[in-house]
Structures are given as structure tokens and as C-alpha cells.
Design a protein around this motif. Structure first.
Motif, short mmCIF file in Angstrom:
data_model
loop_
_atom_site.label_atom_id
_atom_site.label_comp_id
_atom_site.label_asym_id
_atom_site.label_seq_id
_atom_site.Cartn_x
_atom_site.Cartn_y
_atom_site.Cartn_z
N UNK A 1 0.79 -1.23 0.00
CA UNK A 1 0.00 0.00 0.00
C UNK A 1 0.83 1.28 0.00
N UNK A 2 2.15 1.20 0.23
CA UNK A 2 2.97 2.41 0.25
C UNK A 2 3.81 2.57 -1.01
N UNK A 3 3.74 1.64 -1.93
CA UNK A 3 4.56 1.70 -3.14
C UNK A 3 4.15 2.87 -4.01
N UNK A 4 5.12 3.76 -4.29
CA UNK A 4 4.85 4.94 -5.10
C UNK A 4 5.60 4.93 -6.42
N UNK A 5 6.80 4.34 -6.43
CA UNK A 5 7.66 4.40 -7.61
C UNK A 5 8.01 3.00 -8.07
N UNK A 6 7.73 2.70 -9.33
CA UNK A 6 8.21 1.48 -9.98
C UNK A 6 9.03 1.93 -11.17
N UNK A 7 10.33 1.72 -11.08
CA UNK A 7 11.26 2.24 -12.08
C UNK A 7 11.80 1.09 -12.93
N UNK A 8 11.42 1.11 -14.22
CA UNK A 8 11.92 0.10 -15.15
C UNK A 8 13.27 0.49 -15.76
N UNK A 9 13.75 1.68 -15.43
CA UNK A 9 15.00 2.14 -16.01
C UNK A 9 14.79 2.68 -17.42
N UNK A 10 15.88 2.84 -18.13
CA UNK A 10 15.81 3.37 -19.49
C UNK A 10 16.51 2.43 -20.46
N UNK A 11 16.10 2.50 -21.71
CA UNK A 11 16.73 1.73 -22.79
C UNK A 11 16.78 0.23 -22.49
N UNK A 12 15.70 -0.25 -21.93
CA UNK A 12 15.59 -1.69 -21.71
C UNK A 12 16.48 -2.24 -20.62
N UNK A 13 16.97 -1.40 -19.71
CA UNK A 13 17.91 -1.87 -18.69
C UNK A 13 17.27 -2.79 -17.67
N UNK A 14 15.93 -2.84 -17.62
CA UNK A 14 15.29 -3.73 -16.65
C UNK A 14 15.15 -5.16 -17.17
N UNK A 15 15.15 -5.36 -18.49
CA UNK A 15 15.02 -6.68 -19.12
C UNK A 15 13.65 -7.32 -18.96
N UNK A 16 12.72 -6.67 -18.30
CA UNK A 16 11.40 -7.25 -18.06
C UNK A 16 10.60 -7.28 -19.35
N UNK A 17 10.06 -8.46 -19.69
CA UNK A 17 9.22 -8.59 -20.88
C UNK A 17 7.78 -8.97 -20.53
N UNK A 18 7.56 -9.51 -19.31
CA UNK A 18 6.23 -9.93 -18.89
C UNK A 18 5.93 -9.39 -17.50
#
Length: 763
Positions: free
Chosen positions: A516-533
Motif C-alpha cells: 500500500x505504500x509503493x509509489x515508484x516502480x522504475x523500469x529504467x531506461x533503454x531496456x535496462x530492466x530486461x522485463x518482458x512480462x
């Protein structure tokens, strides 16, 4: 020559009888020989082969002679009342009978054990109610808990100390309070009132010998006992003090489990093995020092020890076992050796539930740990952060290998694997309400990231699993989750290639559900998170999340991902996806506008349902939308207009249900689209609508209780009208092609509206 006739041979009167006696004697001898042969050969040898078919067995290579363990009796087997356990199976001696093999068998009255037998397992003959007799094998070393419980043999024994050979099998009946176990006649309580058992009188004891003796208050272990067997004092809830000796090596499973008064016990330096649940739910108090010689700590060894406040883990452990300190509610500190908080670390994983329910405020994950199992830090009410090694140097993993020259295992650096976390499993911090930070540290232990953020180590390949409900950060104080990895400090190109292959491609279901306190979800830039799903419900009910930019490498956003994110105002969808899935933004009450990339083909069932501030849905200049799911915008009370593009060939029911501000909708003219579905505009604010020529059907309740006053039907044939389509609506004008006016007026489906049917102006 005179011929003299020979005298006839004299026949003695008893010769015939003697011959019969001789023959009978020979026959008797043969019978005896055959009998003896049967006894010594058949019964001692052949019967072993007959018995082979009765058993399921396996080989035991951890005992002398590579013996055989009898694992089970086959279901179809019928046992005689006097039953012989074979000497051999598969050409090897029978050395063990596994737990419960003969349990509940009512046919057996007597068992003959082979001398090769060493181990009789837990409950092996329990509830064999007619068993009254058995021999004692000369090599018998261990009898399991309740091996002969509820047998006639045990029932016939007098209350008190029951022996099998020179082994104390069990104390039958209840001891008088207070009861004492002493090691010899010179012990302090050797002549105390109450029950006194002198263990020194026995060469050995079985498992569970004093189990559930609730009057026992004190126990000493004689020096010739190097092992405390399984369940020896299990459930002795009045036991306060135990005196051990410095020759003891093994404390087996459940040895002191549920000894809820046990606060005085010394664990000698000689102990190398502490089994599963050995001290679970006992009253061990204060600081626990685990000795450096300890090689194994079993599952839940200290589970539920609510008075432990601190524990030290000596160097050289390979793992922290499952549930080791689970529910140790006062455990506030775990002290690892300096080596384990460096590149010399040996601990490779932290087990499932290992520290669940403890009072830890912080935790330093040993450098060599590659996996932290399910719920390891769940329900830790005081835990604020943990640290983890961010291996950018390619530091090798420390492994145990056999030193052939020394003939022993030694710790050494691997040449094929590296230190650092690979997997964080599901539920790790679930319902740890103060937890907010996963802090990365360098090889010297220096903190690299803030304590109030979650950052991802470069080695990590799984954050909370992949396909099952994770609840990884559910019920925590996590405010910032940064999913991108920083590879910039890695100079070894071959190592860089390895860690880049360990990317986190999937955010598991319910990763942050209820955070309930989560405010920021940062995927990074230029695909640096690698998350596809992003899997289902990953951020469901994250009520503080206000804005999110989803990286363009994300190809799939599953159902319910942002459902219930009531503060979410700004969303940037990735162009790499092609669908907004079921319930994706359900109940996002602060969402005012959404830009749907032009390549999106589907808006799923209730995707934006009850987004009560949603005013604008922008599909772009050249949308690809083909399908809008049931209730997709139901309850969007601020949505005023919507254009369904001509690419759309499927509209479901309830799409604009309860859209009370909706006044303008443009319907797709795609020829495949032929129906206005049930309740599509029910309870909406729509006042007028044009149904293009492709619309042939208006289904049940399509405009029920809406504000519809005018409808134009452009179809070149009479549109089929289902019952109740306009029920509760104050419809005043129905416009149809001029050549169909009379057809509509005379059509039974439209007859109730004949007075307001008119020709389309300028048609």
C-alpha cells in the motif's frame, strides 16, 4: 563218494522282525535327515527366496556391507502368524526395516528377526495388536519411536522401564512427579523422591523412550551415549534442565521438541549434528552460541523458540535450513562470521521460512548465498532492510571439493560459478510491515544504494518466481522498486555476458499486491530492466502508486495488474504490447486519461471498469483496435464520449454500463460487427446514437434505463429488436431509412414504437 545232503539253513524265529526293525530304522533316519535338511536348508535358506516376493526393498550403502532396507510389504502379501524376516534380499543382508512397514497388521503373533538387523524404524509394528513375541538380533543398534506401540507384547509388560535386550525401549506408563533421568548412582537426583531412571544401567536406548513424560523435570545423559535419539524427550513440557557431556556428537530429530520449560541446557563443542525440530518450541533463552564444529542444523531445529534473542552462525555452514528460526518471535540479531560477510563466504542458500516471524530489524545476506527460499523473511514485524552482495567483480563461488591428497573436503574457489544472488523466491517479505529496502553492498560491505529503496543485484535472475502467486512485497513499507540493473562497473567482458544472461524477464503474479505504500516502480531506461512480462495482479491494490512508465521491452501485461490502484493518475503503456487485458486498470479511481498505442488490438473485459475519473481514452489517429471486452468501461461515470474505430469487429455486453456522463458514441462500421450487445449502454447517459448499416441486432436490455431519446438505424433491412432493449428509456425518436418506415411500423418487434418511427432526414 557218498553224497551228504546239506542241512537246511536254520531260520531264527526273530530274523524277520529284526529285518523290519532295521528297515524302519533306516527310514526313520532318512525322515530325520530330511527334517533336519528342511529345517537347516529350507527354513533357513529357501524360505528367504520365498519371502523375496513379499517385500519392496532398497539398498543401503551408508551402512557396513551395503545392506538392504525393507521398505514395504506388498499389498497382496498374506503373512503367517509366525513370521520370519529374511536374512538376505537381493544377495545382501537385511539391516533395516523402514518405518511403519508392518504397522496395523493383525495376523502377526511372532516375528523372528535375523541377526544382521540393525535398525527397526518408527512405528514399524505399531498396532500389530496380536504381536506377542520376537527375538532380539545380536546386531540391533536402533529402535524407532513407537516401534512396538499398541502390541500385545507391550501390553503384557509391567509399567516402568521396558527393555529389549540391553536397550531401554520405553518407559511405560506415566512417571511420578517430579521425575529424574540420571546417569549413575552418584548423580544429584539418583535417590530423589518421585520416579528416577538410571540411564547408566543401559548400553543404549531407543527413539522416543521418554516421549510425552510430562512429569520429567531433569535429565542427565551418560558419557557412553554419543547420540540423543529421535523424539527422546519430545513433549516433556515440564523438563527444565538437561546436562549433556563433551563426548556427545548427535542430537537427533525432535529430541527436545515441545520441551516448553527447557531453559537450561549446554550444547557441547563436540556436537556436530542437530536434527530437524530438535529444539522446536522449547524455552531456550537469550543468546545461542552454535559451536564451530557443528556441521548440520536440520529443518526447524529452533522453530518456535520464543525466548531466543540472538544467535551466532559459525563459519563453514553450507546453508541455513528451512524454518530454522521460524516463529522465534524475540530473535532480533543473527551474527554471521566476518568470513561469511566477505568473498570467503560458504553459505549457499537460506531456506524456506528460515527467519519468518522473527524480530530482526535488519539482515546481512552472506556473500555466497545464491538463493533465498520462500517466505524467508515473511511476517517479520521489525525488519526494515536487508543487504545483498552486488558482485560486479566476478568473484567466484566458494564450494566444497574433495582434496584427494588430504582425503577430506575443503572449501575452495570455483572456476565455473560466481557469488551473488540468483533467486529470491516468493513471499520473501510478505506481511513484514516495516520492510522498505533491499540494499546492495560491494565486496567490502559498503552500502551502494539507499536503505529505503529496493534495488536489484546484477546477478539476480528471479525476483519472486515466475508463474505462481508471489506476494513478495505484499504488506510491506516498500515505496520505491527499481528493476533496472547497473552493469556499468563490470569490466570483465566475459563475466558481463554471464550476468546479462541472468536477466529478470518476468515479474511474477502478485509481486507487490497489497503493497500500500509503493509509489515508484522504475523500469529504467533503454531496456535496462530486461522485463518482458508483467504477470497477473503484480501491482494490484498498490493504493499509493500514482504514476508508472512501462518500458517498451514489456511485451505482455497480464490480467488485474493495476487493479485497485486508486491513486494511479498517469500511465505510459509500452508500444511493444498489443492488448490491455482483463481488469488491468479496474477501479483506478484517479485515472483521468489513457493513451492507447495505435498497435493495440484488444481492450479486455472490465479493463477500465469503475475508473470513476476517466474522461478521455485516446486511441490515436490510426488505431488497430479489433475487440472491446465485456464491461470494459462500465462504471466510468465521467467518460463523455467514445469513438469505436472501424477496425473493431467485436463488441461485448455491458461495455458502457453505468457510464452516466456518456453522451456521444461513434459505432464501428466494420461489416463483421452486427450487434449492439446486452446492457451495452444500460444505465448510461447516452441521449442519441447512430447505428451504422452493419448493425442488424439490438440485444436484450441494450439501452435499459438509459437517457436515450433518439436513435438512428441505417441498416438497409429491418434491425432485429430483442425484448426490453429500450426498457426504462424515454425514447422519443426512431429514425430509419424512408423505404423501411412502414416495414418498421408493422413489424411486431417494433410495434410498441410505431408512433415515433420516422424517416431519416436527408437519407
Amino acid at each position: 563218494m557218498e553224497y551228504i545232503e546239506p542241512k537246511p539253513k536254520e531260520v531264527k524265529p526273530h530274523a524277520k522282525r529284526n529285518k523290519i526293525i532295521i528297515i524302519s530304522s533306516v527310514c526313520a533316519a532318512l525322515v530325520a535327515a530330511i527334517s533336519l535338511t528342511y529345517y537347516f536348508v529350507i527354513s533357513k535358506v529357501f524360505i528367504e527366496y520365498e519371502n523375496v516376493g513379499l517385500f519392496t526393498y532398497s539398498y543401503r550403502y551408508d551402512v557396513d556391507g551395503s545392506g538392504v532396507r525393507i521398505d514395504a510389504i506388498k499389498e497382496e502379501a498374506t503373512l503367517p502368524s509366525k513370521f520370519r524376516i529374511p536374512n538376505q534380499l537381493g544377495g545382501r543382508p537385511v539391516v533395516e526395516i523402514a518405518p511403519e512397514v508392518f504397522a496395523t497388521n493383525e495376523d502377526i503373533k511372532e516375528v523372528i528377526f535375523p541377526d544382521s538387523l540393525k535398525i527397526i524404524g518408527n512405528n514399524c509394528f505399531s498396532y500389530c495388536e496380536n504381536l506377542e513375541k520376537f527375538n532380539v538380533p545380536k546386531n540391533l543398534a536402533s529402535i524407532g519411536t513407537d516401534a512396538f506401540s499398541n502390541t500385545k507384547w507391550l501390553a503384557d509388560q509391567e509399567d516402568g522401564e521396558v527393555t529389549i535386550g540391553d536397550m531401554l525401549y520405553v518407559y511405560k506408563g506415566k512417571m511420578d512427579y517430579p521425575a529424574y533421568i540420571v546417569k549413575n548412582e552418584n548423580s544429584p537426583y539418583a535417590h530423589a523422591s518421585g520416579t528416577v531412571v538410571n540411564l547408566g544401567a543401559y548400553k543404549n536406548m531407543s527413539s522416543g523412550v521418554f516421549k510425552d513424560q510430562t512429569s520429567l523435570v531433569y535429565a542427565e545423559i551418560p558419557e557412553h551415549f554419543t547420540t540423543i535419539y529421535e523424539s527422546t524427550f519430545d513433549g516433556c513440557d515440564a523438563l527444565e534442565e538437561v546436562v549433556l557431556h563433551d563426548k556427545l556428537t548427535t542430537i537427533n530429530d525432535l529430541a527436545f521438541s515441545y520441551c516448553s520449560s527447557l531453559s537450561k541446557i549446554n550444547i557441547p563443542e563436540s556436537v556436530t549434528y542437530i536434527g530437524s525440530s530438535a529444539f522446536s518450541y522449547s524455552k531456550l533463552t537469550g543468546e545461542i552460541h552454535l559451536n564451530k564444529n557443528l556441521e548440520y542444523l536440520g529443518y526447524g531445529a529452533f522453530k518456535g523458540c520464543n525466548e531466543i534473542t540472538k544467535v551466532n552462525i559459525p563459519y563453514g555452514f553450507e546453508s541455513i535450513s528451512d524454518s530454522l528460526f521460524e516463529d522465534c518471535s524475540k530473535l532480533a540479531e543473527v551474527d554471521f562470521s566476518d568470513e561469511d560477510l566477505s568473498i570467503l563466504s560458504t553459505i549457499s542458500y537460506i531456506g524456506e521460512n528460515a527467519f519468518k516471524g522473527t524480530a530482526l530489524t535488519s539482515f546481512d545476506v552472506p556473500f555466497n548465498v545464491n538463493s533465498v527460499k520462500k517466505n524467508a523473511f515473511a511476517e517479520c514485524s521489525e525488519l526494515k532492510y536487508i543487504t545483498a552482495y552486488n558482485n560486479v567483480l566476478g568473484t567466484p563461488e566458494i564450494v566444497r571439493v574433495l582434496d584427494e591428497e588430504k582425503g577430506e573436503y575443503v572449501w575452495t574457489a570455483s572456476d565455473v560459478s560466481y557469488q551473488g544472488i540468483l533467486k529470491f523466491e516468493s513471499g520473501m517479505f510478505n506481511n513484514s510491515p516495516l520492510f522498505e529496502g533491499l540494499v546492495l553492498v560491494d565486496e567490502l560491505g559498503n552500502e551502494l544504494t539507499p536503505r529505503d529503496e529496493v534495488n536489484v543485484p546484477v546477478t539476480l535472475s528471479s525476483l519472486g518466481g515466475t508463474n505462481s502467486d508471489s506476494f513478495f512485497f505484499s504488506g510491506t513499507n516498500v515505496k520505491t522498486l527499481r528493476l533496472a540493473k547497473d552493469y556499468s562497473a563490470i569490466t570483465d567482458l566475459s563475466y558481463l555476458e554471464i550476468v546479462k544472461g541472468r536477466n529478470i524477464t518476468t515479474l511474477p503474479p502478485s509481486l507487490c499486491e497489497g503493497a500500500e505504500y509503493l509509489k515508484v516502480v522504475d523500469f529504467g531506461t533503454n531496456g535496462s530492466s530486461d522485463v518482458t512480462v508483467i504477470n497477473r495482479s503484480a501491482f494490484k491494490d498498490c493504493v499509493s502508486l500514482e504514476s508508472i512508465v512501462i518500458d517498451n521491452d514489456v511485451k505482455t501485461i497480464e490480467t488485474n495488474v493495476f487493479q485497485g490502484c486508486v491513486s494511479l493518475k498517469n500511465v505510459t503503456l509500452p508500444t511493444s504490447c498489443d492488448a490491455i487485458t482483463t481488469n488491468c486498470f479496474y477501479g483506478c479511481e484517479s485515472l483521468e486519461e489513457i493513451n492507447v498505442p495505435e498497435n493495440y488490438k484488444t481492450i479486455g473485459q472490465e479493463a477500465f471498469a469503475y475508473c470513476t475519473k476517466l474522461v478521455n481514452v485516446n486511441l490515436g489517429a490510426n488505431p488497430s483496435l479489433t475487440n472491446i471486452g465485456m464491461g470494459a468501461f462500465s462504471g466510468c461515470v465521467k467518460l463523455a464520449s467514445f469513438v469505436i474505430p472501424n477496425t473493431c469487429d467485436a463488441l461485448a455486453a455491458n461495455i458502457f454500463f453505468e457510464c452516466e456522463s456518456l453522451t456521444s458514441v461513434t459505432i464501428s462500421s466494420n461489416p463483421i460487427l452486427t450487434s449492439i450487445k446486452s446492457l451495452m449502454f444500460a444505465h448510461s447517459g447516452i441521449t442519441s446514437i447512430v447505428l451504422p448499416s452493419n448493425i442488424k441486432f439490438i440485444e436484450v436490455g441494450a439501452f435499459v434505463d438509459s437517457k436515450l431519446s433518439s436513435i438512428t438505424l441505417e441498416s438497409p433491412s429491418v434491425v432485429s429488436l430483442y425484448p426490453g432493449a429500450f426498457e426504462g428509456s424515454n425514447i422519443e425518436h426512431i429514425y430509419v431509412p424512408s423505404d423501411l418506415v412502414e416495414s418498421y411500423k408493422t413489424n411486431s418487434e417494433w410495434s410498441d414504437y410505431s408512433s415515433i418511427i420516422e424517416a431519416i432526414v436527408n437519407a
